[in-house]
Design an enzyme around this catalytic site. Structure first.
Site, PDB file in Angstrom:
ATOM      1  N   GLU A  66      83.337  77.914  20.690  1.00 53.25           N
ATOM      2  CA  GLU A  66      84.511  76.741  21.111  1.00 53.25           C
ATOM      3  C   GLU A  66      84.697  75.723  20.916  1.00 53.25           C
ATOM      4  O   GLU A  66      84.361  74.562  20.371  1.00 53.25           O
ATOM      5  CB  GLU A  66      82.854  76.138  22.423  1.00 53.25           C
ATOM      6  CG  GLU A  66      84.031  75.088  23.279  1.00 53.25           C
ATOM      7  CD  GLU A  66      85.196  75.362  24.020  1.00 53.25           C
ATOM      8  OE1 GLU A  66      85.525  76.294  24.677  1.00 53.25           O
ATOM      9  OE2 GLU A  66      86.263  74.562  23.939  1.00 53.25           O
ATOM     10  N   SER A  67      86.236  75.728  20.041  1.00 54.80           N
ATOM     11  CA  SER A  67      86.454  74.847  19.617  1.00 54.80           C
ATOM     12  C   SER A  67      86.985  73.658  20.333  1.00 54.80           C
ATOM     13  O   SER A  67      86.741  72.445  18.683  1.00 54.80           O
ATOM     14  CB  SER A  67      88.420  75.378  19.596  1.00 54.80           C
ATOM     15  OG  SER A  67      88.771  74.894  21.019  1.00 54.80           O
ATOM     16  N   CYS A  97      89.073  83.912  17.463  1.00 57.43           N
ATOM     17  CA  CYS A  97      89.582  83.461  18.283  1.00 57.43           C
ATOM     18  C   CYS A  97      89.589  81.822  18.515  1.00 57.43           C
ATOM     19  O   CYS A  97      90.684  81.071  17.830  1.00 57.43           O
ATOM     20  CB  CYS A  97      88.065  83.521  19.483  1.00 57.43           C
ATOM     21  SG  CYS A  97      88.575  83.360  20.956  1.00 57.43           S
ATOM     22  N   ARG A 156      87.577  84.874  26.855  1.00 60.77           N
ATOM     23  CA  ARG A 156      88.293  83.067  26.998  1.00 60.77           C
ATOM     24  C   ARG A 156      89.329  83.011  25.793  1.00 60.77           C
ATOM     25  O   ARG A 156      89.257  82.283  25.655  1.00 60.77           O
ATOM     26  CB  ARG A 156      87.302  81.928  27.228  1.00 60.77           C
ATOM     27  CG  ARG A 156      86.328  82.609  28.720  1.00 60.77           C
ATOM     28  CD  ARG A 156      85.500  81.293  28.403  1.00 60.77           C
ATOM     29  NE  ARG A 156      84.251  81.238  27.823  1.00 60.77           N
ATOM     30  CZ  ARG A 156      83.921  80.901  26.163  1.00 60.77           C
ATOM     31  NH1 ARG A 156      84.908  79.704  26.092  1.00 60.77           N
ATOM     32  NH2 ARG A 156      83.362  80.932  25.857  1.00 60.77           N
ATOM     33  N   HIS A 192      88.128  88.835  19.166  1.00 60.15           N
ATOM     34  CA  HIS A 192      86.999  89.405  18.344  1.00 60.15           C
ATOM     35  C   HIS A 192      86.614  90.803  17.429  1.00 60.15           C
ATOM     36  O   HIS A 192      85.732  91.717  18.259  1.00 60.15           O
ATOM     37  CB  HIS A 192      85.540  89.173  19.251  1.00 60.15           C
ATOM     38  CG  HIS A 192      85.674  87.869  19.058  1.00 60.15           C
ATOM     39  ND1 HIS A 192      85.052  87.001  19.196  1.00 60.15           N
ATOM     40  CD2 HIS A 192      86.124  87.167  20.353  1.00 60.15           C
ATOM     41  CE1 HIS A 192      85.105  85.709  19.934  1.00 60.15           C
ATOM     42  NE2 HIS A 192      86.147  85.378  20.606  1.00 60.15           N
ATOM     43  N   GLU A 194      84.918  91.250  15.502  1.00 55.77           N
ATOM     44  CA  GLU A 194      83.891  92.045  14.934  1.00 55.77           C
ATOM     45  C   GLU A 194      82.434  92.199  15.557  1.00 55.77           C
ATOM     46  O   GLU A 194      81.128  91.850  15.505  1.00 55.77           O
ATOM     47  CB  GLU A 194      83.125  90.095  13.987  1.00 55.77           C
ATOM     48  CG  GLU A 194      82.999  88.748  15.175  1.00 55.77           C
ATOM     49  CD  GLU A 194      84.141  88.200  15.955  1.00 55.77           C
ATOM     50  OE1 GLU A 194      84.975  88.815  15.558  1.00 55.77           O
ATOM     51  OE2 GLU A 194      83.637  87.663  16.715  1.00 55.77           O
TER      52      GLU A 194
HETATM   53  N1  GLN Z   1      87.814  79.302  24.723  1.00 57.79           N
HETATM   54  C1  GLN Z   1      87.250  78.851  23.736  1.00 57.79           C
HETATM   55  C2  GLN Z   1      87.908  78.093  23.187  1.00 57.79           C
HETATM   56  O1  GLN Z   1      88.466  77.242  23.680  1.00 57.79           O
HETATM   57  C3  GLN Z   1      87.037  80.506  23.095  1.00 57.79           C
HETATM   58  C4  GLN Z   1      86.314  81.614  23.202  1.00 57.79           C
HETATM   59  C5  GLN Z   1      86.497  82.233  21.646  1.00 57.79           C
HETATM   60  O2  GLN Z   1      85.731  81.987  20.921  1.00 57.79           O
HETATM   61  N2  GLN Z   1      85.690  83.260  22.457  1.00 57.79           N
HETATM   62  O3  GLN Z   1      88.015  77.687  21.972  1.00 57.79           O
END
Ligand code: GLN
Length: 213
Positions: A66-67, A97, A156, A192, A194
């Site tokens: 989650e950024s 991601c 996501r 991803h 990984e």
């Molecule tokens: N939605 C996440 C974000 O905003 C990213 C999702 C993920 O890394 N799988 O950081």
């Protein structure tokens, strides 16, 4: 995972070379999966949570997660500014991601006040696939990785909305949306590898580290 038993299977790109240690940004995200892929490629991998740990590595993978949380924790742990400095100096970084989001110079649909580390001259849109298509898998052609398609897992995921002139598009969906980019020694994927048994992006990252050191 036991830190005492690194698997040192040689890969063609790193075999026989003294590759310097590489790091995985470990304040948040799917750290363990990236560590496993890099170890399987023969790399000396360190988890990076502090500026001192960052100073020990010659390249960094920023995982999915989650950024907005990565942004907050990197400020709390004092990692944000040293990391921005290393990116500006040319350290190879691969972001998946949320990691791609953290590498983007411009962010669309971030939460209020959310910042990135930057480095890639791209605009990235968070959660670009909405609720309906929250997560999906598809096969992608990635010419720089060879003929075998990449099985890409999107969770996501963000997409790249705009790219600057120095950015190479490595992969796009059938509808043209950009999902993998590279600029010099910075690389980012919306998906991803990984979690899908795909190690060619990580191998390419290690090649960037070798070239930089
Ligand atoms: N939605 C996440 C974000 O905003 C990213 C999702 C993920 O890394 N799988 O950081």
């Amino acid at each position: 995972m036991s830190p005492t038993c690194p698997r040192r299977t040689a890969s063609p790109s790193v075999a026989g070379r003294a590759l310097p240690p590489v790091g995985v940004f470990a304040l948040q995200g799917d750290v363990r999966e990236h560590v496993a892929v890099l170890r399987a490629l023969g790399a000396d991998v360190r988890e990076v949570r502090t500026p001192a740990q960052l100073a020990e590595v010659a390249g960094l993978v920023i995982p999915g997660g989650e950024s907005s949380v990565m942004d907050k924790l990197s400020r709390i742990f004092g990692l944000r500014d040293p990391l921005r400095h290393r990116i500006a100096e040319g350290m190879p970084v691969y972001g998946t991601c949320a990691g791609l989001i953290m590498l983007a110079d411009r962010l669309h649909d971030g939460i209020a006040g959310q910042a990135t580390f930057g480095g890639l001259d791209v605009a990235v849109r968070r959660n670009a696939f909405g609720n309906q298509l929250d997560s999906f898998e598809t096969d992608l052609d990635v010419a720089v990785l060879g003929e075998q398609p990449v099985h890409a897992v999107f969770i996501r995921a963000p997409v790249v909305d705009e790219v600057g002139p120095k950015v190479e598009v490595l992969a796009a969906l059938d509808d043209g949306r950009i999902v993998a980019v590279e600029q010099g020694r910075l690389m980012g994927t919306s998906f991803h590898p990984e979690v899908a048994g795909e190690s060619r992006f990580h191998r390419r990252f290690l090649d960037h580290v070798t070239a930089a050191s």
